[in-house]
Design a protein around this motif. Structure first.
Motif, PDB file in Angstrom:
ATOM      1  N   CYS A   3      63.691 -40.295  89.057  1.00 15.87           N
ATOM      2  CA  CYS A   3      63.531 -41.740  88.464  1.00 15.87           C
ATOM      3  C   CYS A   3      65.116 -42.487  88.487  1.00 15.87           C
ATOM      4  O   CYS A   3      65.080 -43.665  87.990  1.00 15.87           O
ATOM      5  N   CYS A   5      66.013 -35.295  85.186  1.00 14.11           N
ATOM      6  CA  CYS A   5      66.874 -35.706  83.702  1.00 14.11           C
ATOM      7  C   CYS A   5      66.064 -35.328  82.577  1.00 14.11           C
ATOM      8  O   CYS A   5      66.639 -35.185  81.455  1.00 14.11           O
ATOM      9  N   SER A   6      64.727 -34.736  82.757  1.00 16.42           N
ATOM     10  CA  SER A   6      63.722 -34.405  81.555  1.00 16.42           C
ATOM     11  C   SER A   6      62.811 -33.790  81.832  1.00 16.42           C
ATOM     12  O   SER A   6      62.507 -33.405  83.158  1.00 16.42           O
ATOM     13  N   CYS A  36      69.131 -38.493  88.450  1.00 15.62           N
ATOM     14  CA  CYS A  36      67.857 -37.921  88.455  1.00 15.62           C
ATOM     15  C   CYS A  36      67.049 -38.070  89.965  1.00 15.62           C
ATOM     16  O   CYS A  36      67.034 -39.227  90.265  1.00 15.62           O
ATOM     17  N   CYS A  39      60.345 -35.513  84.348  1.00 14.85           N
ATOM     18  CA  CYS A  39      60.626 -35.530  85.681  1.00 14.85           C
ATOM     19  C   CYS A  39      60.584 -34.144  86.367  1.00 14.85           C
ATOM     20  O   CYS A  39      60.247 -34.004  87.461  1.00 14.85           O
ATOM     21  N   ARG A  66      61.573 -44.168  82.156  1.00 19.59           N
ATOM     22  CA  ARG A  66      61.576 -43.534  83.159  1.00 19.59           C
ATOM     23  C   ARG A  66      60.375 -43.957  84.331  1.00 19.59           C
ATOM     24  O   ARG A  66      60.547 -43.954  85.329  1.00 19.59           O
TER      25      ARG A  66
HETATM   26 ZN   LIG Z   1      64.315 -38.544  85.810  1.00 15.69          ZN
END
Ligand SMILES: [Zn+2]
Length: 427
Positions: A370, A388-389, A367, A392, A318
């Protein structure tokens, strides 16, 4: 061994236990605060894991002995978070096998949309590897090598206290006056450094969180691994395939080149100094005492390393994608915030300000930060924001807060612990 005083060694040691393989499933946390090289305060809690992460898996119960009955009625991570932040204050953090603890606190915070501060993490396991030569770098062995009193293992309060003492003892042994000196002075053990390619399994990179040199399959790069005993969690062929996939070499028998011996049938709680071990494990201990860089891992250590390694690799990937997309904060984050009523509660306001205007992502969406894809089991709140995470999501909140401030957007007062971002990070 000369016990040099460490007059300005200040930090908070932390240890967490989890209910299952999800690292959001925090079920216990222990902390110990060190000032001028002395433990001056401790705190610990049993924690009810977040909903959806609250099943107690036999593998985890076998390690720490905690069950769902034992944490029933205990506070959630969200409830104790202000107290945890209050205890840590501005401290750097110390943990034994820090990538695991760091991953757990980040993911537990993500489950409640809490902001974990950008603290520096120092890993006593990696430090011990650079300073000592042992057959196992688990807490009891490192503690014994440093002549520390034995404490209960896999009990969060005791493990945090032991990690604190280990950090102080390593600092005395290396003559480091501050935590930064200690972390800086520890260079990777030469045999391991030469065996491993730059990046992935480079201990210094794991300790400092600089994963820029990682490649996709390097988690076990340079490691020569032997399995012994009956594996409980996977078939041996499967485990060997995992080793190859993550860049290591699976060996049939212990040789002078073996770096890791994974012992099935070995209870993590019985792997401690003085335990009766199989002849293969005894042989490995002797090789280690003679200076060979060989370590005994339980099967649980092996899987935990791969799990955390996957996280580190994903974060590194990422990071690389973000580097080519520095101006990623979408304009709706500012526009939506301007239109909101600052009298709303903090959590509601934040949720409305960050929600992606087009609703849940479709198969074509990526996302916003990223450009990565969304996992099939992605967390609902991340999907709502098109991130996404946890990484992020944290970056989205951090950058948005800076932009709102710059633009003079009125917003509800945040709880003090939610504004802990942006403080100076040493090193
Ligand atoms: Zn991301």
């Amino acid at each position: 061994m000369t016990a040099t005083p460490a007059p300005s060694l200040d930090f908070t040691a932390i240890d967490v236990e989890t209910a299952n393989s999800s690292r959001a499933s925090v079920c216990a946390v222990g902390m110990a605060k060190v000032r001028d090289g002395e433990v001056i305060d401790t705190a610990s809690w049993l924690v009810t894991p977040p909903a959806g992460h609250d099943t107690f898996a036999p593998r985890n119960v076998a390690v720490h002995g905690l069950t769902s009955e034992m944490v029933a009625g205990e506070p959630s991570w969200e409830r104790i978070f202000p107290q945890i932040m209050g205890f840590i204050g501005e401290d750097d953090l110390v943990a034994h096998n820090a990538p695991f603890d760091r991953s757990v606190v980040h993911q537990a915070c993500s489950a409640y949309d809490l902001d974990w501060p950008e603290a520096r993490w120092v890993d006593t396991l990696q430090l011990a590897r650079t300073v000592l030569t042992l057959g196992s770098y688990s807490l009891p062995f490192v503690a014994k090598a440093l002549e520390l009193e034995e404490l209960a293992h896999h009990e969060a309060a005791a493990d945090a206290l032991q990690a604190a003492r280990i950090c102080v003892a390593l600092s005395a042994r290396t003559g480091s006056g501050t935590l930064a000196d200690l972390a800086m002075g520890a260079s990777p053990r030469s045999s391991r450094a030469s065996a491993a390619p730059r990046g992935a399994s480079h201990p210094a990179n794991r300790a400092t969180g600089d994963f820029s040199g990682l490649d996709a399959t390097g988690v076990l790069a340079g490691e020569q691994i032997v399995f012994t005993g009956t594996l409980q969690l996977s078939m041996r062929a499967e485990a060997q395939a995992l080793v190859e996939h993550f860049g290591g070499t699976a060996q049939k028998a212990v040789t002078a080149k073996t770096t890791i011996l994974v012992a099935g049938n070995l209870d993590p709680r019985t792997l401690r100094p003085g335990a009766k071990l199989s002849s293969k494990l005894e042989k490995a201990m002797v090789l280690a005492e003679r200076g060979q860089a060989i370590e005994i891992w339980t099967e649980d250590d092996f899987h935990q390393r791969l799990d955390v390694g996957r996280d580190e690799l994903e974060a590194a990937t990422r990071q690389q994608r973000v580097a080519v997309n520095p101006s990623w904060l979408p304009s709706y984050v500012l526009e939506q915030a301007r239109a909101l009523d600052p009298a709303a509660g903090y959590t509601t306001w934040l949720r409305d300000a960050l929600r992606h205007p087009s609703g849940r992502p479709t198969a074509d969406d990526v996302c916003i930060r990223c450009g990565g894809a969304f996992g099939i089991d992605a967390y609902w709140m991340f999907l709502e924001r098109h991130v996404c995470s946890g990484d992020c999501n944290d970056a989205l909140k951090r950058t948005a807060k800076a932009e709102w401030k710059k633009a003079g957007v009125a917003r509800p007062d945040a709880p003090s612990y939610a504004e802990s971002y942006g403080r100076a990070v040493i090193g």
